[in-house]
Design a protein around this motif. Structure first.
Motif, mmCIF file in Angstrom:
data_model
loop_
_atom_site.group_PDB
_atom_site.id
_atom_site.type_symbol
_atom_site.label_atom_id
_atom_site.label_comp_id
_atom_site.label_asym_id
_atom_site.label_seq_id
_atom_site.Cartn_x
_atom_site.Cartn_y
_atom_site.Cartn_z
ATOM 1 N N THR A 271 6.384 2.295 9.367
ATOM 2 C CA THR A 271 6.120 0.983 8.776
ATOM 3 C C THR A 271 5.430 0.101 9.811
ATOM 4 N N ASP A 272 5.003 -1.082 9.377
ATOM 5 C CA ASP A 272 4.482 -2.033 10.360
ATOM 6 C C ASP A 272 5.640 -2.826 10.954
ATOM 7 N N GLU A 316 9.166 0.818 12.639
ATOM 8 C CA GLU A 316 7.959 0.237 13.233
ATOM 9 C C GLU A 316 7.782 0.600 14.707
ATOM 10 N N PRO A 319 3.883 2.658 16.655
ATOM 11 C CA PRO A 319 2.649 2.126 16.073
ATOM 12 C C PRO A 319 1.413 2.839 16.629
ATOM 13 N N TYR A 329 -1.640 -3.760 10.902
ATOM 14 C CA TYR A 329 -0.473 -3.493 10.068
ATOM 15 C C TYR A 329 -0.757 -2.356 9.098
ATOM 16 N N ASN A 332 -0.670 1.049 10.777
ATOM 17 C CA ASN A 332 0.671 1.475 11.189
ATOM 18 C C ASN A 332 1.541 1.878 10.004
ATOM 19 N N ARG A 333 1.228 1.378 8.789
ATOM 20 C CA ARG A 333 1.970 1.811 7.593
ATOM 21 C C ARG A 333 1.383 3.150 7.146
#
Length: 342
Positions: A271-272, A316, A319, A329, A332-333
């Motif tokens: 996830t972010d 998170e 990343p 963001y 990173n997701r």
């Protein structure tokens, strides 16, 4: 008048017999309760007496065990004292042997160097003969003991040499086995790398050059938007079609890879950095893990063996882009697929 008083007396209530009955019933109840109390007290006293007897027996056994332990400790102390005395006697005998031997050698050297003093020393020699004979016998006994000790020492050295030889042989065998194991592992890694390259090549050819699917190192990286809505872990229809392609490639790969190679496809959810605000998922850990599990469960439903799949959530904390922009963001997701060993 008399007749009226007689009638009044006949009609009056006589409560005395009822009172006597109630009182007798109460007395009988009290006597019955006292009897029960006495019986219960008798049985309780019997049980307490039995437990006291058992406790006394246990105390007697504990005392016996303490006595035995004391005897064992005393015997050990006696043995230690005897060993110490024997060692002291052996040291004293060795020193006495050395002293007598030195005296004897000194006498012999004196006799060789000063032949003129033979007459003066003859008396002393006669007086020392008895001592010398006893000393020689003691020296002989001590020499025999020293010879036995030397033989034991030689046997121990032989056993030590044999043990060292066996240890060296074992070390060489272990080194040979380690080398062979490293070679075998390297061959397995090469085989898995070849199949990983084939798998990635097939997926690359099927999926094409899409901007939301890319390769980073040894992993296929899918943007989370391909599979899930924001903050959700339910697969979207377009994501299911992509997973059908992955499942087909995995099934073909499973037929090609030898069974002895313990390969697995690891599905990682990321996830972010922004905290999630959802009644379903209380943290990014839960969201990333749930998404990875959803992908794994769908692949299992398409026939991929469950023992070949691993689901992991990284939230998170891994990343690809450390920035704080929307593009960072979005990068990173992601969902990552990595073909590796178990």
């Amino acid at each position: 008048m008399a007749l009226a008083r007689a009638r009044r007396s006949e009609s009056g209530f006589n409560y005395w017999p009822g009172f006597v009955d109630a009182l007798s019933t109460l007395v009988l109840s009290v006597v019955f309760l006292l009897s029960i109390f006495l019986v219960v007290q008798f049985f309780l006293s019997q049980q307490v007496t039995g437990k006291d007897k058992a406790l006394d027996e246990l105390k007697a056994k504990i005392a016996q065990l303490n006595d035995l332990l004391s005897l064992e400790k005393l015997g050990k102390l006696n043995l230690d004292d005897e060993v110490a005395q024997l060692k002291a006697g052996l040291a004293s005998a060795e020193s006495e042997r050395d002293r007598v031997k030195g005296l004897y050698e000194g006498l012999a050297n004196a006799g060789n160097d000063a032949a003129g003093r033979n007459a003066e020393l003859s008396k002393a020699l006669e007086s020392e003969k008895g001592v010398s004979a006893r000393a020689l016998s003691q020296i002989e006994v001590l020499n025999q003991q020293i010879s036995a000790l030397r033989r034991q020492l030689a046997a121990l050295e032989e056993a030590l040499d044999a043990s060292e030889k066996r240890d060296k042989e074992s070390q060489s065998r272990i080194a040979d086995l380690g080398q062979r194991l490293n070679i075998a592992l390297a061959q397995r890694v090469q085989e898995l790398s070849r199949y990983r390259s084939e798998f990635f090549g097939r997926l690359r050819a099927i999926l094409g050059n899409r901007p939301d699917i890319r390769i980073v190192g040894d992993r296929f990286v899918f943007q989370s938007e391909v599979f899930f809505d924001t903050g959700q872990a339910t697969l979207l229809p377009e994501g299911i079609s992509e997973l059908d392609t992955v499942a087909s490639a995995l099934l073909d790969l499973d037929k090609q890879i030898p069974k002895e190679i313990p390969w697995v496809l690891r599905v990682d959810g990321h996830t972010d950095v922004r905290p999630i605000n959802s009644p379903i998922f209380k943290s990014n850990w839960e969201l990333s893990s749930a998404r990875a599990i959803s992908v794994v469960q769908y692949l299992i439903s398409k026939g991929v063996p469950a023992q070949r799949l691993v689901a992991a959530g990284f939230a998170e904390y891994q990343p690809l882009d450390p920035g704080n922009t929307e593009d960072a963001y979005k990068r990173n997701r992601r969902i990552e697929l990595k073909l590796t060993e178990r």
